[in-house]
Design a protein around this motif. Structure first.
Motif, PDB file in Angstrom:
ATOM      1  N   LYS A  72     -16.503  -5.862  -3.867  1.00  0.00           N
ATOM      2  CA  LYS A  72     -16.480  -5.550  -5.300  1.00  0.00           C
ATOM      3  C   LYS A  72     -16.313  -4.053  -5.589  1.00  0.00           C
ATOM      4  O   LYS A  72     -16.943  -3.492  -6.485  1.00  0.00           O
ATOM      5  CB  LYS A  72     -17.762  -6.060  -5.981  1.00  0.00           C
ATOM      6  CG  LYS A  72     -17.989  -7.558  -5.817  1.00  0.00           C
ATOM      7  CD  LYS A  72     -16.795  -8.354  -6.332  1.00  0.00           C
ATOM      8  CE  LYS A  72     -16.974  -9.840  -6.105  1.00  0.00           C
ATOM      9  NZ  LYS A  72     -15.774 -10.631  -6.495  1.00  0.00           N
ATOM     10  N   ASP A  73     -15.415  -3.415  -4.818  1.00  0.00           N
ATOM     11  CA  ASP A  73     -15.136  -2.002  -5.079  1.00  0.00           C
ATOM     12  C   ASP A  73     -13.854  -1.818  -5.887  1.00  0.00           C
ATOM     13  O   ASP A  73     -13.395  -0.685  -6.093  1.00  0.00           O
ATOM     14  CB  ASP A  73     -15.049  -1.214  -3.772  1.00  0.00           C
ATOM     15  CG  ASP A  73     -13.909  -1.678  -2.872  1.00  0.00           C
ATOM     16  OD1 ASP A  73     -13.272  -2.715  -3.200  1.00  0.00           O
ATOM     17  OD2 ASP A  73     -13.663  -1.017  -1.848  1.00  0.00           O
ATOM     18  N   GLY A  74     -13.259  -2.922  -6.327  1.00  0.00           N
ATOM     19  CA  GLY A  74     -12.091  -2.842  -7.194  1.00  0.00           C
ATOM     20  C   GLY A  74     -10.765  -2.700  -6.483  1.00  0.00           C
ATOM     21  O   GLY A  74      -9.709  -2.651  -7.135  1.00  0.00           O
ATOM     22  N   VAL A  75     -10.762  -2.644  -5.159  1.00  0.00           N
ATOM     23  CA  VAL A  75      -9.531  -2.568  -4.360  1.00  0.00           C
ATOM     24  C   VAL A  75      -9.642  -3.540  -3.200  1.00  0.00           C
ATOM     25  O   VAL A  75     -10.729  -4.042  -2.886  1.00  0.00           O
ATOM     26  CB  VAL A  75      -9.277  -1.133  -3.834  1.00  0.00           C
ATOM     27  CG1 VAL A  75      -8.989  -0.173  -4.984  1.00  0.00           C
ATOM     28  CG2 VAL A  75     -10.466  -0.650  -2.998  1.00  0.00           C
ATOM     29  N   LEU A  76      -8.516  -3.784  -2.547  1.00  0.00           N
ATOM     30  CA  LEU A  76      -8.498  -4.726  -1.428  1.00  0.00           C
ATOM     31  C   LEU A  76      -8.096  -4.027  -0.137  1.00  0.00           C
ATOM     32  O   LEU A  76      -7.146  -3.242  -0.112  1.00  0.00           O
ATOM     33  CB  LEU A  76      -7.499  -5.864  -1.696  1.00  0.00           C
ATOM     34  CG  LEU A  76      -7.771  -6.765  -2.897  1.00  0.00           C
ATOM     35  CD1 LEU A  76      -6.673  -7.824  -3.006  1.00  0.00           C
ATOM     36  CD2 LEU A  76      -9.145  -7.414  -2.803  1.00  0.00           C
TER      37      LEU A  76
ATOM     38  N   ASP B  80       0.844  -1.199   0.000  1.00  0.00           N
ATOM     39  CA  ASP B  80       0.000   0.000   0.000  1.00  0.00           C
ATOM     40  C   ASP B  80       0.880   1.251   0.000  1.00  0.00           C
ATOM     41  O   ASP B  80       1.085   1.903   1.025  1.00  0.00           O
ATOM     42  CB  ASP B  80      -0.921  -0.023   1.227  1.00  0.00           C
ATOM     43  CG  ASP B  80      -1.842   1.187   1.296  1.00  0.00           C
ATOM     44  OD1 ASP B  80      -2.029   1.839   0.254  1.00  0.00           O
ATOM     45  OD2 ASP B  80      -2.341   1.471   2.398  1.00  0.00           O
ATOM     46  N   LYS B  81       1.385   1.632  -1.157  1.00  0.00           N
ATOM     47  CA  LYS B  81       2.361   2.709  -1.278  1.00  0.00           C
ATOM     48  C   LYS B  81       1.784   4.072  -0.894  1.00  0.00           C
ATOM     49  O   LYS B  81       2.491   4.928  -0.361  1.00  0.00           O
ATOM     50  CB  LYS B  81       2.900   2.776  -2.711  1.00  0.00           C
ATOM     51  CG  LYS B  81       3.769   1.596  -3.098  1.00  0.00           C
ATOM     52  CD  LYS B  81       5.045   1.544  -2.278  1.00  0.00           C
ATOM     53  CE  LYS B  81       5.978   0.455  -2.766  1.00  0.00           C
ATOM     54  NZ  LYS B  81       7.210   0.384  -1.953  1.00  0.00           N
ATOM     55  N   ASP B  82       0.524   4.324  -1.175  1.00  0.00           N
ATOM     56  CA  ASP B  82      -0.036   5.647  -0.880  1.00  0.00           C
ATOM     57  C   ASP B  82      -0.690   5.713   0.501  1.00  0.00           C
ATOM     58  O   ASP B  82      -1.304   6.721   0.858  1.00  0.00           O
ATOM     59  CB  ASP B  82      -1.032   6.080  -1.959  1.00  0.00           C
ATOM     60  CG  ASP B  82      -2.195   5.094  -2.118  1.00  0.00           C
ATOM     61  OD1 ASP B  82      -2.324   4.169  -1.279  1.00  0.00           O
ATOM     62  OD2 ASP B  82      -2.952   5.235  -3.098  1.00  0.00           O
ATOM     63  N   ASP B  83      -0.576   4.648   1.268  1.00  0.00           N
ATOM     64  CA  ASP B  83      -1.064   4.620   2.656  1.00  0.00           C
ATOM     65  C   ASP B  83      -2.541   5.004   2.786  1.00  0.00           C
ATOM     66  O   ASP B  83      -2.933   5.675   3.745  1.00  0.00           O
ATOM     67  CB  ASP B  83      -0.213   5.546   3.538  1.00  0.00           C
ATOM     68  CG  ASP B  83       1.224   5.087   3.642  1.00  0.00           C
ATOM     69  OD1 ASP B  83       1.449   3.867   3.726  1.00  0.00           O
ATOM     70  OD2 ASP B  83       2.124   5.953   3.618  1.00  0.00           O
ATOM     71  N   ASP B  84      -3.356   4.561   1.832  1.00  0.00           N
ATOM     72  CA  ASP B  84      -4.786   4.854   1.929  1.00  0.00           C
ATOM     73  C   ASP B  84      -5.563   3.671   2.489  1.00  0.00           C
ATOM     74  O   ASP B  84      -6.799   3.646   2.451  1.00  0.00           O
ATOM     75  CB  ASP B  84      -5.347   5.266   0.577  1.00  0.00           C
ATOM     76  CG  ASP B  84      -5.316   4.133  -0.451  1.00  0.00           C
ATOM     77  OD1 ASP B  84      -4.663   3.086  -0.172  1.00  0.00           O
ATOM     78  OD2 ASP B  84      -5.913   4.294  -1.533  1.00  0.00           O
ATOM     79  N   ASP B  85      -4.837   2.677   3.023  1.00  0.00           N
ATOM     80  CA  ASP B  85      -5.432   1.475   3.619  1.00  0.00           C
ATOM     81  C   ASP B  85      -6.177   0.625   2.610  1.00  0.00           C
ATOM     82  O   ASP B  85      -7.050  -0.171   2.964  1.00  0.00           O
ATOM     83  CB  ASP B  85      -6.372   1.830   4.778  1.00  0.00           C
ATOM     84  CG  ASP B  85      -5.636   2.487   5.932  1.00  0.00           C
ATOM     85  OD1 ASP B  85      -4.483   2.081   6.188  1.00  0.00           O
ATOM     86  OD2 ASP B  85      -6.193   3.406   6.549  1.00  0.00           O
ATOM     87  N   LYS B  86      -5.826   0.794   1.331  1.00  0.00           N
ATOM     88  CA  LYS B  86      -6.405  -0.023   0.274  1.00  0.00           C
ATOM     89  C   LYS B  86      -5.306  -0.386  -0.717  1.00  0.00           C
ATOM     90  O   LYS B  86      -4.425   0.406  -0.990  1.00  0.00           O
ATOM     91  CB  LYS B  86      -7.543   0.727  -0.437  1.00  0.00           C
ATOM     92  CG  LYS B  86      -8.735   1.031   0.454  1.00  0.00           C
ATOM     93  CD  LYS B  86      -9.806   1.799  -0.305  1.00  0.00           C
ATOM     94  CE  LYS B  86     -10.992   2.116   0.602  1.00  0.00           C
ATOM     95  NZ  LYS B  86     -12.048   2.898  -0.103  1.00  0.00           N
ATOM     96  N   VAL B  87      -5.385  -1.598  -1.239  1.00  0.00           N
ATOM     97  CA  VAL B  87      -4.417  -2.054  -2.239  1.00  0.00           C
ATOM     98  C   VAL B  87      -5.109  -2.075  -3.589  1.00  0.00           C
ATOM     99  O   VAL B  87      -6.070  -2.823  -3.799  1.00  0.00           O
ATOM    100  CB  VAL B  87      -3.878  -3.460  -1.896  1.00  0.00           C
ATOM    101  CG1 VAL B  87      -3.027  -4.009  -3.039  1.00  0.00           C
ATOM    102  CG2 VAL B  87      -3.055  -3.399  -0.610  1.00  0.00           C
ATOM    103  N   SER B  88      -4.627  -1.225  -4.471  1.00  0.00           N
ATOM    104  CA  SER B  88      -5.202  -1.165  -5.808  1.00  0.00           C
ATOM    105  C   SER B  88      -4.572  -2.231  -6.700  1.00  0.00           C
ATOM    106  O   SER B  88      -3.554  -2.847  -6.358  1.00  0.00           O
ATOM    107  CB  SER B  88      -4.962   0.213  -6.420  1.00  0.00           C
ATOM    108  OG  SER B  88      -3.571   0.403  -6.682  1.00  0.00           O
ATOM    109  N   GLU B  89      -5.157  -2.435  -7.871  1.00  0.00           N
ATOM    110  CA  GLU B  89      -4.609  -3.411  -8.816  1.00  0.00           C
ATOM    111  C   GLU B  89      -3.220  -2.982  -9.278  1.00  0.00           C
ATOM    112  O   GLU B  89      -2.333  -3.816  -9.448  1.00  0.00           O
ATOM    113  CB  GLU B  89      -5.547  -3.565 -10.001  1.00  0.00           C
ATOM    114  CG  GLU B  89      -5.161  -4.701 -10.940  1.00  0.00           C
ATOM    115  CD  GLU B  89      -6.262  -5.026 -11.942  1.00  0.00           C
ATOM    116  OE1 GLU B  89      -5.926  -5.258 -13.117  1.00  0.00           O
ATOM    117  OE2 GLU B  89      -7.441  -5.058 -11.542  1.00  0.00           O
ATOM    118  N   VAL B  90      -3.023  -1.665  -9.447  1.00  0.00           N
ATOM    119  CA  VAL B  90      -1.710  -1.154  -9.866  1.00  0.00           C
ATOM    120  C   VAL B  90      -0.666  -1.420  -8.783  1.00  0.00           C
ATOM    121  O   VAL B  90       0.454  -1.865  -9.065  1.00  0.00           O
ATOM    122  CB  VAL B  90      -1.788   0.354 -10.175  1.00  0.00           C
ATOM    123  CG1 VAL B  90      -0.387   0.935 -10.399  1.00  0.00           C
ATOM    124  CG2 VAL B  90      -2.649   0.588 -11.413  1.00  0.00           C
TER     125      VAL B  90
END
Length: 319
Positions: free
Chosen positions: A285-289, A85-95
């Protein structure tokens, strides 16, 4: 027949060759849309955890990994999520997940190359073909094709390695730097060498030596140690796949058709694996983890390339 030192070098070479075969299998599996194993992620619509555990543990490392409790493995998995989680938003994006997978992939290539490089006789950061042959085969001979050559029984492999050597030698000075040696060991890492993987695999399948792959040769591509590849169902699936790969419908696969199968131009395995993981773990199903979603899908992630088949759980210093 050989000294202990040479035996160790022989063993190193065999491991090196095994890694190349494993990498080839990975590339082929990816190009087939079956992720990192020839086993599917789903069987009869259900997630195949056997696939994940086999890829994560490896047959040789299963006993070692079992020493970690599930609680400890999940704790370490949570620490890895923080790194992804590079941007520290507590979500892991596909990128972010694809970037992590690619980082693990490039780290493996660099470490693998270095482990082999340090055992070879190179001078001033350059490795000669002669020294490479001596260290890996125990002999050097100008003509391995000669029946009197000590390399005669290895002639096919030497010929194959020599072709790789020439492609990896970017400045054509007949020696390899460490970077060039990386392309020799991992030709899939560069556009100017990865076609050799297609050639090597095609030659493996081409039993009649006509330079093309017919349907029977394609069907006979089986793993003798895996009974699943020897069933009639497997053969039927291979025949169906051959029909899909034979774009011009001439009954054989040529180099370009093999290349599209093994190493498609626009295929990114890191993105494909990241998409697969999110698709299965994203419960809302919001596209992030979220970290919770990842840990709740523990069995999925321990079988993922994102954890380098589980080694990351054991190697990170911060653990």
């Amino acid at each position: 027949m050989c000294t202990r030192e040479f035996w160790l070098m022989c063993n190193t070479f065999n491991m090196h060759f095994l890694r190349l075969q494993v990498m080839l299998s990975v590339m082929i599996a990816c190009s087939r849309g079956l992720s990192l194993s020839e086993l599917p992620h789903e069987v009869d619509g259900k997630h195949n955890e056997h696939y994940d555990h086999e890829v994560f543990l490896g047959k040789d490392n299963a006993a070692e990994f079992e020493q970690l409790t599930e609680e400890e493995s999940k704790r370490r998995l949570g620490l890895i999520v923080d790194k992804i989680d590079k941007d520290d938003d507590d979500k892991v994006s596909e990128v972010e997940l694809a970037d992590w997978i690619w980082y693990i992939r490039t780290s493996f290539v660099a470490n693998d190359t270095n482990q082999i490089w340090i055992q070879l006789d190179h001078e001033d950061g350059q490795l000669t073909w002669e020294n490479y042959l001596r260290k890996t085969f125990g002999h050097y001979h100008e003509n391995p094709e000669s029946p009197h050559s000590p390399l005669y029984k290895y002639r096919a492999r030497v010929k194959e390695e020599k072709r790789r050597w020439g492609l990896a030698d970017l400045n054509s000075d007949s020696v390899l730097t460490k970077t060039e040696f990386m392309y020799f060991v991992h030709p899939e890492e560069s556009k100017h060498t990865k076609d050799v993987i297609v050639l090597e695999y095609s030659e493996k399948l081409d039993r009649n030596g006509d330079g093309k792959i017919d349907i029977e040769e394609f069907v006979m591509d089986i793993n003798s140690h895996d009974p699943r590849t020897q069933t009639q169902q497997w053969k039927d699936l291979r025949r169906q796949e051959f029909g899909q790969r034979d774009k011009n419908k001439n009954g054989v696969l040529d180099f370009e058709e093999m290349k599209e199968w093994i190493s498609p131009e626009n295929y990114n395995p890191a993105k494909a694996e990241a998409h697969h993981l999110i698709n299965h773990a994203d419960t809302d199903k919001d596209g992030v983890l979220t970290k919770a979603e990842i840990i709740n899908s523990f069995n999925l992630f321990v079988g993922s390339q994102a954890l380098d088949y589980g080694d990351v759980l054991k190697k990170h210093d911060e653990f």
